[in-house]
Enzyme design. Sequence first.
Site, PDB file in Angstrom:
ATOM      1  N   TYR A 202      15.435 -31.951   5.917  1.00 53.23           N
ATOM      2  CA  TYR A 202      16.787 -30.923   5.745  1.00 53.23           C
ATOM      3  C   TYR A 202      17.878 -31.434   6.872  1.00 53.23           C
ATOM      4  O   TYR A 202      19.125 -31.285   6.341  1.00 53.23           O
ATOM      5  CB  TYR A 202      16.171 -29.589   6.435  1.00 53.23           C
ATOM      6  CG  TYR A 202      17.353 -28.474   6.401  1.00 53.23           C
ATOM      7  CD1 TYR A 202      17.631 -27.929   5.232  1.00 53.23           C
ATOM      8  CD2 TYR A 202      17.849 -28.058   7.681  1.00 53.23           C
ATOM      9  CE1 TYR A 202      18.730 -26.948   5.160  1.00 53.23           C
ATOM     10  CE2 TYR A 202      18.712 -27.169   7.493  1.00 53.23           C
ATOM     11  CZ  TYR A 202      19.175 -26.315   6.213  1.00 53.23           C
ATOM     12  OH  TYR A 202      20.219 -25.525   6.424  1.00 53.23           O
ATOM     13  N   LYS A 206      21.626 -32.310   5.476  1.00 56.70           N
ATOM     14  CA  LYS A 206      22.997 -31.735   6.270  1.00 56.70           C
ATOM     15  C   LYS A 206      23.974 -32.836   6.635  1.00 56.70           C
ATOM     16  O   LYS A 206      25.207 -32.536   6.678  1.00 56.70           O
ATOM     17  CB  LYS A 206      22.593 -30.632   7.059  1.00 56.70           C
ATOM     18  CG  LYS A 206      21.993 -29.309   6.702  1.00 56.70           C
ATOM     19  CD  LYS A 206      22.989 -28.838   5.697  1.00 56.70           C
ATOM     20  CE  LYS A 206      22.411 -27.438   4.744  1.00 56.70           C
ATOM     21  NZ  LYS A 206      23.490 -27.103   3.860  1.00 56.70           N
TER      22      LYS A 206
END
Length: 331
Positions: A202, A206
């Site tokens: 994750y 990002k």
Amino acid sequence: MPSPSSPGAFFYSQVIYHPPLPTKKLTGQTVIVTGSNVGLGLEAARHFVRLDANKVILAVRNLEKGQKAKQSIVSSEKTKADVVEVWKLDLGDYRSVKEFTARAQGLERLDIVIENAGILTTKWSMMEENESTITTNVVSQFLHAIPLLPKMRETAIKFNTLPRLVFTTSFVHWLTKFPERKEDKIFAALADPKKARMGDRYNVSKLIEIYCVQELAELQSASQKEGRVIINHVNPGWVVSEVMREWTGLKQMIFRIVRSLVARPTEVGARTLVNAAEGGEETHGQYMDDCGVGKRAPLVITEEGKAIQKKLWTELSQKLESIQPGILQNI
């Protein structure tokens, strides 16, 4: 003030700083918010309705949940039902993304797009030709956003406005060393289950999203096409949501206790998205944090970071063109 990666700065942002309630009216405007049946997206959409937007489109994967979100907004804001529309958008399915953007071409105007939808998972799975996190949080974000730019430019010219394209990124881009950046083909490495580091995926997604948003903003600035569109990205902070719903047992219990102490209420976190959608020229290409231009991790702003940005955009461009030939002509 300490860097955003330090405990002191994190505590200040989460506990001391309080994002102000947005008040700028959006009368007559059309807004799209992805991932808006729950969480940040839902509360951002609620704010946009409260601020008198003429049309707020909830772009959601599950239409039934989207309809429930619509009723929640209509009820709380005491607005007409036709102000809020629910459109199908599944970022794990390229066909769904392309169908959505084709439908959006029929809008009279498009003033604000909030690219908020995303996933956090530690479980390996493939969606289209990428690992699910990369498909959802990176590739489909741009497959969705880029074809909307012509409609936004058209809006800028026709209505003499300054449309905004906002991506929800995160402070977690500070937390990864992104070793995959050293691979010859970064996206290919991220699609290899033998090399997967899902605990960091994750954060990596990002960071990649930030690189690509910045490159898109630079390309938009260099374009000679008429109609200015502000492109920025925003860190909403740690917000109460169900993003960690995979966690169970003691881990989930500890997480919920810590979250109750420092996480922002969802509505408060959503204010940062609306603030970014109010941003002027000074926010173009910028990382918005605590309702102002924030600090990005060193890996983003160094010479190495600039080279990584170009490499990622080249790879992403090739992917996008293979999915939808000619898509880059929209920039």
